[in-house]
Design a protein around this motif. Structure first.
Motif, PDB file in Angstrom:
ATOM      1  N   ASP A 130       0.875  -1.171   0.000  1.00 20.44           N
ATOM      2  CA  ASP A 130       0.000   0.000   0.000  1.00 20.44           C
ATOM      3  C   ASP A 130       0.911   1.218   0.000  1.00 20.44           C
ATOM      4  O   ASP A 130       1.667   1.433   0.951  1.00 20.44           O
ATOM      5  CB  ASP A 130      -0.881  -0.024   1.253  1.00 20.44           C
ATOM      6  CG  ASP A 130      -1.740   1.215   1.407  1.00 20.44           C
ATOM      7  OD1 ASP A 130      -1.738   2.077   0.497  1.00 20.44           O
ATOM      8  OD2 ASP A 130      -2.420   1.334   2.444  1.00 20.44           O
ATOM      9  N   LYS A 131       0.854   2.003  -1.071  1.00 16.46           N
ATOM     10  CA  LYS A 131       1.760   3.153  -1.181  1.00 16.46           C
ATOM     11  C   LYS A 131       1.537   4.174  -0.072  1.00 16.46           C
ATOM     12  O   LYS A 131       2.406   5.009   0.200  1.00 16.46           O
ATOM     13  CB  LYS A 131       1.596   3.824  -2.546  1.00 16.46           C
ATOM     14  CG  LYS A 131       0.219   4.431  -2.792  1.00 16.46           C
ATOM     15  CD  LYS A 131       0.139   5.035  -4.185  1.00 16.46           C
ATOM     16  CE  LYS A 131      -1.250   5.623  -4.443  1.00 16.46           C
ATOM     17  NZ  LYS A 131      -1.353   6.190  -5.809  1.00 16.46           N
ATOM     18  N   ASN A 132       0.404   4.085   0.598  1.00 23.07           N
ATOM     19  CA  ASN A 132       0.103   5.016   1.687  1.00 23.07           C
ATOM     20  C   ASN A 132       0.420   4.439   3.064  1.00 23.07           C
ATOM     21  O   ASN A 132       0.103   5.064   4.079  1.00 23.07           O
ATOM     22  CB  ASN A 132      -1.379   5.423   1.627  1.00 23.07           C
ATOM     23  CG  ASN A 132      -1.720   6.163   0.344  1.00 23.07           C
ATOM     24  OD1 ASN A 132      -1.003   7.064  -0.076  1.00 23.07           O
ATOM     25  ND2 ASN A 132      -2.817   5.779  -0.293  1.00 23.07           N
ATOM     26  N   PHE A 133       1.032   3.273   3.083  1.00 20.99           N
ATOM     27  CA  PHE A 133       1.399   2.646   4.360  1.00 20.99           C
ATOM     28  C   PHE A 133       2.340   3.562   5.138  1.00 20.99           C
ATOM     29  O   PHE A 133       3.317   4.090   4.596  1.00 20.99           O
ATOM     30  CB  PHE A 133       2.090   1.311   4.094  1.00 20.99           C
ATOM     31  CG  PHE A 133       2.458   0.541   5.336  1.00 20.99           C
ATOM     32  CD1 PHE A 133       1.514  -0.210   6.009  1.00 20.99           C
ATOM     33  CD2 PHE A 133       3.754   0.562   5.823  1.00 20.99           C
ATOM     34  CE1 PHE A 133       1.848  -0.949   7.144  1.00 20.99           C
ATOM     35  CE2 PHE A 133       4.109  -0.163   6.952  1.00 20.99           C
ATOM     36  CZ  PHE A 133       3.144  -0.917   7.619  1.00 20.99           C
ATOM     37  N   VAL A 134       2.043   3.759   6.418  1.00 17.52           N
ATOM     38  CA  VAL A 134       2.870   4.619   7.274  1.00 17.52           C
ATOM     39  C   VAL A 134       3.828   3.749   8.083  1.00 17.52           C
ATOM     40  O   VAL A 134       3.398   2.946   8.923  1.00 17.52           O
ATOM     41  CB  VAL A 134       1.995   5.461   8.227  1.00 17.52           C
ATOM     42  CG1 VAL A 134       2.881   6.308   9.148  1.00 17.52           C
ATOM     43  CG2 VAL A 134       1.049   6.354   7.427  1.00 17.52           C
ATOM     44  N   TRP A 135       5.121   3.897   7.809  1.00 19.65           N
ATOM     45  CA  TRP A 135       6.145   3.189   8.581  1.00 19.65           C
ATOM     46  C   TRP A 135       6.400   3.982   9.861  1.00 19.65           C
ATOM     47  O   TRP A 135       6.803   5.134   9.810  1.00 19.65           O
ATOM     48  CB  TRP A 135       7.438   3.087   7.777  1.00 19.65           C
ATOM     49  CG  TRP A 135       7.321   2.272   6.520  1.00 19.65           C
ATOM     50  CD1 TRP A 135       6.932   2.721   5.295  1.00 19.65           C
ATOM     51  CD2 TRP A 135       7.600   0.876   6.373  1.00 19.65           C
ATOM     52  NE1 TRP A 135       6.947   1.682   4.387  1.00 19.65           N
ATOM     53  CE2 TRP A 135       7.356   0.546   5.014  1.00 19.65           C
ATOM     54  CE3 TRP A 135       8.028  -0.119   7.249  1.00 19.65           C
ATOM     55  CZ2 TRP A 135       7.538  -0.748   4.526  1.00 19.65           C
ATOM     56  CZ3 TRP A 135       8.208  -1.403   6.763  1.00 19.65           C
ATOM     57  CH2 TRP A 135       7.966  -1.705   5.419  1.00 19.65           C
ATOM     58  N   ASP A 136       6.137   3.364  10.990  1.00 15.33           N
ATOM     59  CA  ASP A 136       6.303   4.057  12.270  1.00 15.33           C
ATOM     60  C   ASP A 136       7.742   3.889  12.731  1.00 15.33           C
ATOM     61  O   ASP A 136       8.074   3.004  13.523  1.00 15.33           O
ATOM     62  CB  ASP A 136       5.324   3.501  13.294  1.00 15.33           C
ATOM     63  CG  ASP A 136       5.104   4.460  14.459  1.00 15.33           C
ATOM     64  OD1 ASP A 136       5.649   5.578  14.414  1.00 15.33           O
ATOM     65  OD2 ASP A 136       4.394   4.099  15.401  1.00 15.33           O
ATOM     66  N   LYS A 137       8.603   4.734  12.212  1.00 13.99           N
ATOM     67  CA  LYS A 137      10.034   4.636  12.478  1.00 13.99           C
ATOM     68  C   LYS A 137      10.401   5.422  13.723  1.00 13.99           C
ATOM     69  O   LYS A 137       9.628   6.257  14.189  1.00 13.99           O
ATOM     70  CB  LYS A 137      10.808   5.151  11.261  1.00 13.99           C
ATOM     71  CG  LYS A 137      10.585   4.319  10.007  1.00 13.99           C
ATOM     72  CD  LYS A 137      11.375   4.912   8.852  1.00 13.99           C
ATOM     73  CE  LYS A 137      11.145   4.128   7.570  1.00 13.99           C
ATOM     74  NZ  LYS A 137      11.877   4.711   6.439  1.00 13.99           N
ATOM     75  N   PRO A 138      11.617   5.203  14.248  1.00 14.16           N
ATOM     76  CA  PRO A 138      12.692   4.388  13.690  1.00 14.16           C
ATOM     77  C   PRO A 138      12.442   2.897  13.903  1.00 14.16           C
ATOM     78  O   PRO A 138      11.702   2.495  14.810  1.00 14.16           O
ATOM     79  CB  PRO A 138      13.918   4.831  14.485  1.00 14.16           C
ATOM     80  CG  PRO A 138      13.359   5.233  15.811  1.00 14.16           C
ATOM     81  CD  PRO A 138      12.033   5.862  15.505  1.00 14.16           C
ATOM     82  N   PHE A 139      13.075   2.067  13.061  1.00 16.89           N
ATOM     83  CA  PHE A 139      13.040   0.637  13.265  1.00 16.89           C
ATOM     84  C   PHE A 139      13.834   0.283  14.515  1.00 16.89           C
ATOM     85  O   PHE A 139      14.835   0.931  14.837  1.00 16.89           O
ATOM     86  CB  PHE A 139      13.644  -0.098  12.071  1.00 16.89           C
ATOM     87  CG  PHE A 139      12.833   0.017  10.815  1.00 16.89           C
ATOM     88  CD1 PHE A 139      11.514  -0.388  10.786  1.00 16.89           C
ATOM     89  CD2 PHE A 139      13.391   0.518   9.655  1.00 16.89           C
ATOM     90  CE1 PHE A 139      10.760  -0.295   9.624  1.00 16.89           C
ATOM     91  CE2 PHE A 139      12.663   0.622   8.488  1.00 16.89           C
ATOM     92  CZ  PHE A 139      11.336   0.218   8.476  1.00 16.89           C
ATOM     93  N   VAL A 140      13.369  -0.752  15.194  1.00 16.06           N
ATOM     94  CA  VAL A 140      14.081  -1.241  16.375  1.00 16.06           C
ATOM     95  C   VAL A 140      14.156  -2.761  16.277  1.00 16.06           C
ATOM     96  O   VAL A 140      13.487  -3.367  15.440  1.00 16.06           O
ATOM     97  CB  VAL A 140      13.360  -0.832  17.683  1.00 16.06           C
ATOM     98  CG1 VAL A 140      13.412   0.667  17.872  1.00 16.06           C
ATOM     99  CG2 VAL A 140      11.934  -1.325  17.708  1.00 16.06           C
ATOM    100  N   PRO A 141      14.988  -3.415  17.093  1.00 12.58           N
ATOM    101  CA  PRO A 141      15.017  -4.881  17.084  1.00 12.58           C
ATOM    102  C   PRO A 141      13.624  -5.458  17.337  1.00 12.58           C
ATOM    103  O   PRO A 141      12.753  -4.784  17.861  1.00 12.58           O
ATOM    104  CB  PRO A 141      15.974  -5.215  18.228  1.00 12.58           C
ATOM    105  CG  PRO A 141      16.836  -3.999  18.380  1.00 12.58           C
ATOM    106  CD  PRO A 141      15.960  -2.840  18.052  1.00 12.58           C
ATOM    107  N   MET A 142      13.452  -6.732  16.988  1.00 10.77           N
ATOM    108  CA  MET A 142      12.163  -7.414  17.076  1.00 10.77           C
ATOM    109  C   MET A 142      11.213  -6.873  16.007  1.00 10.77           C
ATOM    110  O   MET A 142      10.087  -6.460  16.269  1.00 10.77           O
ATOM    111  CB  MET A 142      11.563  -7.305  18.477  1.00 10.77           C
ATOM    112  CG  MET A 142      12.506  -7.807  19.566  1.00 10.77           C
ATOM    113  SD  MET A 142      11.830  -7.700  21.234  1.00 10.77           S
ATOM    114  CE  MET A 142      10.737  -9.113  21.247  1.00 10.77           C
TER     115      MET A 142
END
Length: 291
Positions: free
Chosen positions: A172-184
């Protein structure tokens, strides 16, 4: 359909590429460097596979998630479903009895109803699950985490942990990545899907058999402990009451999803979204501060 296999330091032991159950898919091996790719080429016959180099590896436990995002951005079309699989899967198994498969609840299970999946059966199941996911607006499909017929009582669940051994994703081009990435990253990406769509689709009648913490990959269980401890603390504080630390007999850091009814989940989500308008999560101190 594309099958994407992120892999690292398993040139001599990678197994997923040899499984008949996945042979019908357009397979991509996703590496972190050209050097890694050359090691795999030297050790394996990779004829017919697509070899792709994404982002560099790191020691903070986030490289796999960053590689997943990179691949989706560069190789997947908007609205396209695709499969992610770990590099050390030994088999795909689950409910093979067709009458039982049609039931959404099984009160008593029998091991004779279960077995290993052929390519044809797996493909049939996958496209049925995609149809179901489309119906409920889920963009991620996961499978049973226990890898045991004994726990296959419920065909579908809509919130919880999508284990990264095997899952499907709809871009989905509108997907919101809730960053920053973390382990797990498995927990983190599952959470992101719940925030974006309110659900995932989990099917407990099917699973991938694979060992955890095997040689290669991101390292041994003890090697990953510090990253997991950080990820457990971070995710449980950033998403309070959605995930919580899980108590284990060996005291290894882990998480669990809180079980919510539809009503209570959307109540939590409404409160969480309102809370974010007034507070900002402090990444360094892992606390919510007033804006």
């Amino acid at each position: 359909m594309k099958l994407v296999i992120p892999t690292y330091n398993r040139a001599e032991t990678i197994n997923t590429i040899n499984l008949e159950v996945f042979k019908q898919y357009e397979t991509y091996l996703l590496f972190h460097s050209e050097e890694q790719k050359l090691k795999y080429i030297y050790a394996n016959d990779l004829t017919g596979l697509n070899l792709v180099v994404g982002v560099e590896s790191s020691t903070d436990g986030t490289a796999k998630a960053r590689n997943i995002e990179w691949f989706i951005d560069n190789y997947i079309d908007d609205g396209e479903w695709f499969i992610f699989a770990d590099d050390n899967i030994s088999s795909v198994a689950g409910l093979v009895n067709e009458d039982m498969w049609q039931q959404e609840f099984i009160n008593e299970v029998d091991k004779d109803w279960f077995g290993f999946y052929s390519p044809e059966l797996f493909n049939t199941r996958i496209f049925e699950l995609i149809d179901k996911a489309e119906d409920v607006n889920a963009h991620m499909i996961g499978f049973q985490t226990s890898k045991n017929y004994f726990y296959a009582h419920r065909k579908y669940r809509y919130r919880g942990y999508v284990i990264g051994k095997l899952y499907l994703w709809k871009k989905d081009k509108n997907f919101v990545w809730d960053k920053p990435f973390v382990p797990m990253e498995d927990f983190h990406i599952s959470i992101m899907h719940l925030l974006n769509y309110g659900c995932v689709l989990l099917c407990d009648y099917l699973w991938a058999n694979a060992k955890h913490y095997t040689a290669g990959g991101l390292g041994s269980k003890s090697h990953r402990r510090d990253n997991y401890a950080y990820g457990t603390e971070y995710l449980s504080k950033k998403y309070p009451d959605l995930v919580k630390p899980k108590k284990r007999d060996d005291n290894y850091p882990d998480l669990r999803f809180t079980t919510y009814s539809d009503k209570n989940f959307y109540k939590w989500l409404k409160v969480y979204e309102a809370f974010k308008k007034e507070y900002k999560f402090n990444e360094k101190n892992m606390r919510w501060d007033k804006k």
